[in-house]
Design an enzyme around this catalytic site. Structure first.
Site, PDB file in Angstrom:
ATOM      1  N   TRP A 456       3.611   3.335  -6.083  1.00 42.64           N
ATOM      2  CA  TRP A 456       4.131   2.583  -7.235  1.00 42.64           C
ATOM      3  C   TRP A 456       4.367   1.104  -6.936  1.00 42.64           C
ATOM      4  CZ3 TRP A 456       5.923   7.073  -5.094  1.00 42.64           C
ATOM      5  CH2 TRP A 456       5.647   8.256  -5.792  1.00 42.64           C
ATOM      6  N   ASP A 457       3.921   0.600  -5.790  1.00 37.39           N
ATOM      7  CA  ASP A 457       4.172  -0.792  -5.405  1.00 37.39           C
ATOM      8  C   ASP A 457       5.666  -1.051  -5.266  1.00 37.39           C
ATOM      9  OD1 ASP A 457       3.644  -3.445  -4.755  1.00 37.39           O
ATOM     10  OD2 ASP A 457       3.530  -4.099  -6.843  1.00 37.39           O
ATOM     11  N   MET A 458       6.390  -0.082  -4.699  1.00 39.80           N
ATOM     12  CA  MET A 458       7.819  -0.240  -4.485  1.00 39.80           C
ATOM     13  C   MET A 458       8.091  -0.860  -3.115  1.00 39.80           C
ATOM     14  SD  MET A 458       9.412   0.517  -7.175  1.00 39.80           S
ATOM     15  CE  MET A 458       9.061   1.287  -8.759  1.00 39.80           C
ATOM     16  N   ASP A 459       7.483  -2.052  -2.878  1.00 35.60           N
ATOM     17  CA  ASP A 459       7.792  -2.810  -1.667  1.00 35.60           C
ATOM     18  C   ASP A 459       9.295  -2.965  -1.515  1.00 35.60           C
ATOM     19  OD1 ASP A 459       5.066  -3.259  -1.839  1.00 35.60           O
ATOM     20  OD2 ASP A 459       5.262  -5.310  -2.524  1.00 35.60           O
ATOM     21  N   LYS A 485      13.418  -2.143  -5.013  1.00 32.39           N
ATOM     22  CA  LYS A 485      12.879  -2.174  -6.371  1.00 32.39           C
ATOM     23  C   LYS A 485      13.303  -0.951  -7.178  1.00 32.39           C
ATOM     24  CE  LYS A 485       8.642  -4.935  -5.930  1.00 32.39           C
ATOM     25  NZ  LYS A 485       7.162  -4.906  -6.099  1.00 32.39           N
TER      26      LYS A 485
END
Length: 777
Positions: A456-459, A485
């Site tokens: 989910w692009d939860m950097d 995030k």
């Protein structure tokens, strides 16, 4: 008039009934189909000139009111789209001119009492709901001083701001208190400076001002999106020097920004020697430049004539794919720096390696690559050695504990972000985590993962905050506070990486594409701002029609809560890609051991697109994080962006943004209030305080005031840290998507904000540096 009214009612009835039936077949609410049918009946009665139209419509109003209260209670901003149009049409029918055209059998005007009573009930509910705010959490943070002499990190004194987060601890806390909760309302602008670096027509979308100035001695130091380094007089705002890095323009850069520069004083040089004090600036074309802090000239002994090229050692190096947007950390004679790798451009992307360079010469001392985490010996560039392609990168800011010799790295994900197949064991272990590295050797001391198998692009987007937390028995624990995030704030022992506040593993949704998989559980912190699961009734719109459209979309998309995997059908991602927290992090008061933050809630959608279905790129077109991301070489691209309705407003109901305060020792959220207005989101300057999204960071002062810009309305605001009450605001000439800072100069405390806008959130661009202070009298 009667025929036109009948047509309007017929169109409204059809506009609700037909999509209402569609919604019903999807498992949604029956209200829209039922009320649409009822309004069609009213239209028929109007065409027949029957007074019964008013009675039937009065029942529509009452029924709609009862249904709306049942769904959302007395929430004004959710009641309005449900009943606004319906009430307006009721008022129209009640007008004497209309009632005369709908006579009874005795030729008298239609009786208005039923519809009048229904309208009075609707107005009464509306007025009452305006006094309520179901989203608000009222309370107070503890005011007692827990630590009278807290560790603020290495500092040159209370009056300075030497690091991005004031010190290497990243607390964004100033011990100054000339400005306090009693007098903050008197703040006034005292100077303004414009850099001249403005957004250009050929710039990428995300050209943004995100810089936090440093204050050292009599100067402020800033950088601009196109990599000008500038020194200003701290008292007057007059320019002292500027250096243009000439980083050029590149359409494949995903971000055109600079969050800050790094200051370093060389203890081995005389104070008046050249480059005894230095400013290091990362650039958008992957360079690191060393400048004399007094003159702005190159420090030629560093790198190649003052310039270090960061693309060396990369397995792939397409133009614009790699650069650093955040300042490096200067510690123990080393510059430690990461870099941003473009999301979702190609599987043949640069490495996310973290490197330490000699602060004087630029010689490579160690490299830690999350794709090859055990070997930190410097690779041999000249021999053609390279780092691991696509390894998780760190684009945000690091923190340092010099006493323990540890640097703390917030890590991102491997690209493509939404595709997890083929990741190595090392990548699976380190993706979307916080990693502690040994400053001297680069060896990993511990790793704490915040998302398992991130799709989910939860950097981890924010600089970790370091603070010594006082325990109930009076002892202290060296803590790290890591905002994420997904809304969790992890409070860890920074020596070991073990949780101080409890962390639990919670079941997560399955259903990944056949080639991929999902983690069965995901971690959740005891201190969490994670959103409640979206429900159909949380869908929103300006009117009943676009709200209905959002409800249909809600049911058509895949969604089972946080961590619903990406899909070919399309998935609601909530929290969205902007996250609950982003690079602006949080601010922490180390004396009271509390935090101030800006949680944001804006769902996104993502849809995987098979590579065979992606059209050939148009010449000159650029990739984007919001829109079609091609993922060259991968089996799928991805289309993503905010979850918006047909009118371009969010499908989820407000508030979309808050300010919040929490106790770091207990993990309790003390208060949470709507933040920001829609003044700059609408064609008219409407000051409605819905609580709007934002991106940027806060600061706290010992005077008990927290300062924050960030929101999509162009204001800088001051808040009472204890209660969250807004005490002051100043209108900005451009978007305030940076983090403010404060300092003392000649006995006067200044508050400085950079206002230049943010391309992705659409705020007004500019090039302003603005200082505020109390009146000298």
């Amino acid at each position: 008039m009667l025929a036109a009214t009948g047509i309007v009612f017929a169109l409204m009835g059809l506009g609700l009934f037909i999509p209402g039936v569609w919604l019903l077949t999807l498992g949604g609410s029956a209200y829209y189909a039922v009320v649409g049918l009822a309004i069609l009946a009213v239209a028929v009665l109007i065409f027949r000139r029957s007074a019964e139209a008013l009675t039937v419509y009065a029942l529509v109003i009452v029924g709609s009111l009862a249904w709306a209260i049942w769904e959302v209670g007395f929430d004004w901003w959710q009641l309005v789209p449900r009943g606004g149009v319906i009430a307006l049409l009721g008022i129209w029918l009640y007008l004497p001119a209309m009632r005369r055209r709908l006579p009874t059998d005795t030729d008298r005007p239609a009786p208005g009492l039923p519809i009048a009573l229904s309208l009075i009930a609707a107005i009464a509910v509306g007025v009452y709901s305006m006094t309520q705010d179901p989203a608000d959490i009222s309370g107070s943070l503890p005011v007692e001083v827990v630590s009278a002499d807290p560790d603020l990190g290495p500092t040159a004194g209370d009056e300075e701001w030497h690091q991005y987060g004031r010190t290497q601890y990243g607390q964004r806390y100033s011990p100054l208190q000339q400005i306090n909760i009693q007098n903050v309302g008197e703040l006034e602008q005292v100077w303004q400076y414009q850099t001249g670096d403005v957004k250009l027509p050929q710039d990428v979308t995300e050209t943004t001002y995100q810089v936090t100035p440093l204050k050292v001695g009599d100067n402020l130091y800033i950088c601009t999106p196109h990599n000008l380094a500038i020194a200003l007089d701290a008292a007057t705002g007059e320019e002292t020097w500027r250096y243009d890095a000439n980083s050029g323009l590149e359409p494949d850069r995903q971000h055109q920004t600079c969050r800050g520069v790094t200051y370093w004083r060389d203890p081995a040089r005389a104070a008046d020697a050249a480059c005894a004090e230095r400013i290091y600036m990362p650039t958008a074309d992957a360079r690191l430049i060393a400048l004399d802090a007094r003159t702005g000239t190159l420090c030629t002994g560093f790198g190649d004539g003052g310039v270090l090229r960061l693309e060396r050692g990369m397995p792939y190096n397409p133009a614009g794919y790699y650069y650093s947007t955040s300042p490096p950390i200067a510690v123990n004679g080393r510059l430690i720096i990461g870099g941003a790798v473009n999301d979702n451009f190609s599987i043949q992307s640069p490495s996310g390696v973290i490197r330490a360079f000699d602060i004087n010469t630029g010689a490579l001392l160690w490299n830690w690559d999350s794709g090859n985490p055990d070997d930190t010996a410097p690779i041999d560039y000249e021999a053609g050695e390279t780092y691991v392609a696509n390894s998780p990168n760190s684009w945000s800011v690091f923190s340092v504990d010099e006493e323990r010799g540890l640097v703390y790295i917030p890590l991102g994900n491997q690209v493509p972000d939404q595709l997890g197949m083929g990741r190595s064991e090392a990548v699976e272990e380190h993706s979307s985590s916080i990693v502690a590295l040994n400053v001297t050797t680069g060896q990993r001391e511990w790793v704490f993962q915040t998302v398992h198998h991130d799709l989910w692009d939860m950097d981890v987007p924010a600089q970790p905050v370091l603070i010594d937390l006082t325990q109930p028995d009076g002892s202290t624990l060296p803590a790290l506070v890591g905002p994420t995030k997904q809304g969790d704030i992890y409070v860890l022992n920074r020596e070991t990486g073990e949780p101080i506040l409890p962390v639990t593993e919670e079941p997560a949704p399955g259903g990944a594409i056949p080639e991929d998989f999902t983690a069965p559980t995901q971690p959740t912190s005891a201190l969490s701002f994670k959103p409640d699961m979206l429900r159909e009734k949380d869908m929103w719109g300006v009117s009943v029609f676009d709200q209905l459209a959002c409800r249909i979309q809600y049911h058509r998309l895949n969604y089972e809560g946080r961590y619903t995997p990406p899909s070919i059908n399309g998935t609601i991602v909530y929290p969205g890609n902007f996250g609950v927290f982003n690079w602006g992090s949080i601010a922490v008061d180390p004396e009271r051991q509390v935090m101030f933050g800006m949680p944001t809630y804006l769902p996104f959608t993502s849809r995987l697109v098979p590579a065979a279905d992606i059209p050939a790129p148009v010449e000159g077109a650029t990739a984007s994080e919001q829109g079609l991301n091609r993922n060259e070489g991968a089996p799928y691209g991805v289309v993503m962006g905010p979850f918006l309705g047909i009118l371009g407003v969010p499908c989820s109901a407000p508030p979309w943004g808050y300010v919040a305060g929490a106790d770091l020792r207990t993990g309790e959220i003390a208060w949470q209030h709507r933040n920001g207005t829609v003044r700059d989101m609408t064609p008219l300057p409407l000051p409605f305080k819905l609580g709007v999204p934002g991106i940027g960071g806060p600061i706290i002062t010992k005077g008990g005031v927290a300062f924050l810009g960030a929101t999509v309305d162009d204001y800088l605001r001051g808040y009472d840290l204890t209660t969250g009450e807004q005490l002051w605001q100043a209108r900005l000439p451009a978007g305030g998507q940076s983090t403010p800072m404060t300092y003392m100069q000649d006995g006067r405390q200044y508050l400085v904000m950079v206002a230049g806008g943010h391309g992705s959130v659409g705020t007004k661009p500019g090039d302003y540096v603005i200082a505020y202070a109390l009146p000298e009298s």
